[in-house]
Design a protein around this motif. Structure first.
Motif, PDB file in Angstrom:
ATOM      1  N   GLY A  70      78.161  77.149  56.882  1.00  0.00           N
ATOM      2  CA  GLY A  70      78.560  76.684  55.553  1.00  0.00           C
ATOM      3  C   GLY A  70      78.480  75.189  55.394  1.00  0.00           C
ATOM      4  N   THR A  71      78.194  74.466  56.457  1.00  0.00           N
ATOM      5  CA  THR A  71      78.086  73.008  56.364  1.00  0.00           C
ATOM      6  C   THR A  71      76.899  72.573  55.509  1.00  0.00           C
ATOM      7  N   PHE A  72      75.924  73.462  55.308  1.00  0.00           N
ATOM      8  CA  PHE A  72      74.797  73.109  54.452  1.00  0.00           C
ATOM      9  C   PHE A  72      75.227  72.952  52.995  1.00  0.00           C
ATOM     10  N   GLU A  73      76.216  73.716  52.571  1.00  0.00           N
ATOM     11  CA  GLU A  73      76.658  73.630  51.184  1.00  0.00           C
ATOM     12  C   GLU A  73      77.763  72.611  50.975  1.00  0.00           C
ATOM     13  N   GLN A  74      78.278  72.020  52.031  1.00  0.00           N
ATOM     14  CA  GLN A  74      79.416  71.120  51.896  1.00  0.00           C
ATOM     15  C   GLN A  74      79.014  69.687  51.558  1.00  0.00           C
ATOM     16  N   SER A 125      77.902  66.413  49.577  1.00  0.00           N
ATOM     17  CA  SER A 125      78.118  65.960  48.209  1.00  0.00           C
ATOM     18  C   SER A 125      76.782  65.663  47.544  1.00  0.00           C
ATOM     19  N   PRO A 126      76.586  66.116  46.283  1.00  0.00           N
ATOM     20  CA  PRO A 126      75.319  65.845  45.610  1.00  0.00           C
ATOM     21  C   PRO A 126      75.204  64.415  45.102  1.00  0.00           C
ATOM     22  N   GLN A 154      66.740  64.152  51.403  1.00  0.00           N
ATOM     23  CA  GLN A 154      67.234  65.478  51.762  1.00  0.00           C
ATOM     24  C   GLN A 154      66.146  66.508  51.485  1.00  0.00           C
ATOM     25  N   SER A 172      66.668  75.599  49.613  1.00  0.00           N
ATOM     26  CA  SER A 172      66.879  76.750  48.749  1.00  0.00           C
ATOM     27  C   SER A 172      66.391  78.048  49.397  1.00  0.00           C
TER      28      SER A 172
END
Length: 157
Positions: A129-133, A135-136, A144, A148
């Motif tokens: 889940g670190t891939f979604e954590q 900040s954009p 980056q 997807s």
């Protein structure tokens, strides 16, 4: 009549030279091995009749062989003649040794290849889940990669 040395040894006391203590039940010939049969055997050595006969036969055979195989009338000894008659030629020996060397080199290369071959290690994240954590915000353009189509595999896959 069988002499019962074990019972005689237990009756007397022997004082050892290295210490002053008294050792009970030991005999100078028993060496601490007692099978309980109380039988006395002749000491085993190489001067018994059977061994002397064997050594005598071997010695006489060696003398007879050396006398028979010695050079007589300009002829080579028997063993030398036998080996020279049955020996392969020098060229054939060299060819065989070259083939053997090539086979051993090939086997060594295959062994080296197989010992170095191993599957690549897979680095698995314990928390995918670190891939979604992330900040954009404040991410520079192009720093980056696109994640997807990333498929996270479990250890069972």
């Amino acid at each position: 009549m069988i002499i019962n040395r074990a019972s005689q040894a237990t009756q007397r006391q022997i004082r050892t030279i290295s210490t002053s203590r008294v050792c009970r039940g030991s005999d100078s010939h028993s060496h601490g091995y007692d099978d309980g049969s109380n039988e006395v055997y002749a000491p085993a050595n190489l001067l018994s009749a059977g061994w002397l006969k064997l050594f005598g036969f071997a010695g006489l055979s060696a003398v007879a062989l050396s006398a028979y195989s010695s050079t007589q009338d300009g002829k080579e000894p028997f063993l030398t003649r036998y080996l020279s008659y049955n020996k392969s030629s020098t060229e054939e020996s060299k060819t065989n040794s070259d083939k053997l060397l090539a086979l051993k080199k090939e086997l060594a290369d295959e062994t080296l290849l197989m010992s170095d071959a191993h599957r690549p290690t897979l680095i698995r994240l314990s928390n995918p889940g670190t891939f979604e954590q992330a900040s954009p915000h404040k991410i520079a353009v192009g720093s980056q990669s696109d994640l997807s189509d990333l498929k996270v595999k479990t250890n069972k896959e």
